[in-house]
Design an enzyme around this catalytic site. Structure first.
Site, PDB file in Angstrom:
ATOM      1  N   LYS A  33     -14.074  -3.888   6.067  1.00 58.19           N
ATOM      2  CA  LYS A  33     -12.820  -4.006   5.309  1.00 58.19           C
ATOM      3  C   LYS A  33     -11.676  -3.245   5.983  1.00 58.19           C
ATOM      4  O   LYS A  33     -11.914  -2.360   6.804  1.00 58.19           O
ATOM      5  CB  LYS A  33     -13.027  -3.492   3.887  1.00 58.19           C
ATOM      6  CG  LYS A  33     -13.259  -1.994   3.802  1.00 58.19           C
ATOM      7  CD  LYS A  33     -13.671  -1.556   2.397  1.00 58.19           C
ATOM      8  CE  LYS A  33     -13.897  -0.055   2.361  1.00 58.19           C
ATOM      9  NZ  LYS A  33     -14.638   0.389   1.185  1.00 58.19           N
ATOM     10  N   TYR A 246      15.448  13.692  17.292  1.00 56.79           N
ATOM     11  CA  TYR A 246      16.336  13.677  16.115  1.00 56.79           C
ATOM     12  C   TYR A 246      16.688  15.081  15.670  1.00 56.79           C
ATOM     13  O   TYR A 246      15.802  15.917  15.466  1.00 56.79           O
ATOM     14  CB  TYR A 246      15.666  12.944  14.946  1.00 56.79           C
ATOM     15  CG  TYR A 246      15.689  11.447  15.090  1.00 56.79           C
ATOM     16  CD1 TYR A 246      16.899  10.752  15.031  1.00 56.79           C
ATOM     17  CD2 TYR A 246      14.517  10.733  15.292  1.00 56.79           C
ATOM     18  CE1 TYR A 246      16.923   9.372  15.167  1.00 56.79           C
ATOM     19  CE2 TYR A 246      14.541   9.355  15.428  1.00 56.79           C
ATOM     20  CZ  TYR A 246      15.751   8.682  15.370  1.00 56.79           C
ATOM     21  OH  TYR A 246      15.788   7.333  15.508  1.00 56.79           O
ATOM     22  N   MET A 294       9.767   6.688  14.857  1.00 58.74           N
ATOM     23  CA  MET A 294       9.002   5.575  14.285  1.00 58.74           C
ATOM     24  C   MET A 294       8.032   4.966  15.307  1.00 58.74           C
ATOM     25  O   MET A 294       6.893   4.658  14.987  1.00 58.74           O
ATOM     26  CB  MET A 294       9.953   4.495  13.757  1.00 58.74           C
ATOM     27  CG  MET A 294       9.268   3.465  12.887  1.00 58.74           C
ATOM     28  SD  MET A 294      10.380   2.181  12.296  1.00 58.74           S
ATOM     29  CE  MET A 294      11.471   3.080  11.234  1.00 58.74           C
TER      30      MET A 294
HETATM   31  C1  LIG Z   1     -15.909   0.985   1.480  1.00 54.94           C
HETATM   32  C2  LIG Z   1     -17.117   0.698   0.729  1.00 54.94           C
HETATM   33  C3  LIG Z   1     -18.392   0.976   1.278  1.00 54.94           C
HETATM   34  C4  LIG Z   1     -18.578   1.697   2.599  1.00 54.94           C
HETATM   35  O1  LIG Z   1     -18.498   3.090   2.412  1.00 54.94           O
HETATM   36  P1  LIG Z   1     -18.685   4.103   3.635  1.00 54.94           P
HETATM   37  O2  LIG Z   1     -18.603   5.447   3.012  1.00 54.94           O
HETATM   38  O3  LIG Z   1     -17.544   3.860   4.562  1.00 54.94           O
HETATM   39  O4  LIG Z   1     -19.989   3.811   4.274  1.00 54.94           O
HETATM   40  C5  LIG Z   1     -19.506   0.567   0.558  1.00 54.94           C
HETATM   41  N1  LIG Z   1     -19.381  -0.047  -0.627  1.00 54.94           N
HETATM   42  C6  LIG Z   1     -18.182  -0.306  -1.189  1.00 54.94           C
HETATM   43  C7  LIG Z   1     -18.129  -0.988  -2.516  1.00 54.94           C
HETATM   44  C8  LIG Z   1     -17.014   0.071  -0.540  1.00 54.94           C
HETATM   45  O5  LIG Z   1     -15.827  -0.170  -1.120  1.00 54.94           O
END
Ligand SMILES: *Cc1c(COP(=O)(O)O)cnc(C)c1O
Length: 339
Positions: A33, A246, A294
């Site tokens: 993800k 800056y 940036m």
């Molecule tokens: C992100 C997530 C994981 C993975 O977790 P880690 O600590 O990165 O291994 C597993 N299950 C769900 C539902 C998540 O949202």
């Protein structure tokens, strides 16, 4: 141009180390993800596939579609999946309401709350849920929970593990009752897996594959797989006392060379507050001079390339956060290169 180098050897090393906690390699599923925790969805999906991974978890349909041909099972944690998307993309269901609404053609995984009180239907709604699943002829692929105490361990962790077991038992009896095939089960993330031995169900491993685990797990170390490199844009020869950037916040401490490098807070790096946070050094030793822009920062160096970090824990510590946040903020526009 700046790039994020992905070390494929370290990635494989991490998967091997994690697999040692499982009773069988097939139980290793990867969480890709949020652009594979900032590492690059396509690049990490490619490596995962080479390693024989068949199940992955992504944020949403847009991510799932990018890797749709790579894996047998792709679960999108959030949002709906449109009817035209392929059937190896599974929706997640976290409420009875969505269970009433999902198309009977879309395969899905049902999330059950095992005590974190974040997402998922309550345990006591399971029989209700299975009434709906049976009556509507829904395509249930998996049932999962999320043990939110992996980092802490202890009683909270065991309590949620107990609840996960209860859920599994109840699902099996409900499936038997309704004459439905058994779904798959999963409940553990990286820290949960690393606490276990011979784990006998699918595990959802995210951060561990990228080389990090929480500090409380005093285990053989995983290896960070990403290092972030910035390229020089240009250099200036300045006299002691001349001002840089800056507001001229920084003054040359000596006669010498300052260069600008092609990463900034627009690329997802945290911006240093020079008043309160002090000095932040790159992995290769140079200070990131205040104020960061940036799209670039300055450093007292004339090197062509600077390694900004090779271990996100350095930045996480400095900014009082966790490696997850440092990594997921990295802009998808930074070039990723697998080595
Ligand atoms: C992100 C997530 C994981 C993975 O977790 P880690 O600590 O990165 O291994 C597993 N299950 C769900 C539902 C998540 O949202």
């Amino acid at each position: 141009m700046a790039e994020l180098l992905i070390n494929s050897q370290n990635f494989k090393y991490n998967l091997n180390l994690i697999t040692q906690h499982l009773d069988c390699q097939d139980n290793l599923a990867l969480v890709l993800k949020d652009n594979a925790y900032g590492h690059g969805l396509r690049e990490i999906a490619g490596l995962a596939r080479e390693s024989g991974i068949e199940s992955v978890f992504v944020k949403n349909e847009a991510e799932a579609l990018q890797i749709k041909n790579h894996f047998k099972h792709i679960t999108a944690f959030y949002g709906e999946i449109s009817p035209q998307s392929p059937s190896n993309i599974y929706q997640c269901i976290q409420s009875l309401q969505t269970l009433q609404e999902i198309s009977p053609l879309r395969p899905f995984e049902l999330e059950v709350n095992c005590g974190m009180n974040r997402n998922g239907i309550p345990i006591h709604s399971l029989s209700n849920a299975f009434e709906i699943i049976a009556k509507r002829g829904l395509k249930l692929i998996g049932v999962f929970t999320h043990n939110g105490f992996g980092d802490e361990g202890g009683e909270g962790f065991l309590l949620q593990e107990g609840n996960a077991k209860k859920i599994k038992d109840e699902v099996i009896s409900l499936c038997t009752h309704h004459n439905l095939p058994f779904p798959r089960f999963h409940s553990l993330n990286t820290s949960g897996v690393l606490r276990g031995n011979g784990v006998r169900e699918i595990v959802r491993v995210g951060i561990g594959a990228y080389g990090y685990a929480c500090d409380s797990l005093n285990l053989p170390s995983l290896k960070p797989i990403a290092s972030l490199w910035a390229d020089k844009i240009c250099s200036h020869s300045l006299k002691k006392g001349e001002k840089i950037g800056y507001g001229g916040i920084y003054e040359m401490p000596y006669d010498g060379i300052v260069s600008s490098y092609d990463l900034g807070y627009g690329d997802g790096l945290f911006r240093i507050d020079e008043k309160t946070q002090g000095k932040l050094l790159c992995s290769s030793g140079e200070q990131i001079l205040p104020r960061m822009s940036m799209d670039c920062f300055s450093a007292l160096s004339d090197k062509e390339k600077i390694c900004v970090f090779s271990d996100a824990r350095e930045w996480a510590k400095f900014f009082d956060t966790i490696p997850y946040e440092i990594l997921t903020k990295l802009s998808p526009f930074i070039k990723r290169k697998v080595i």
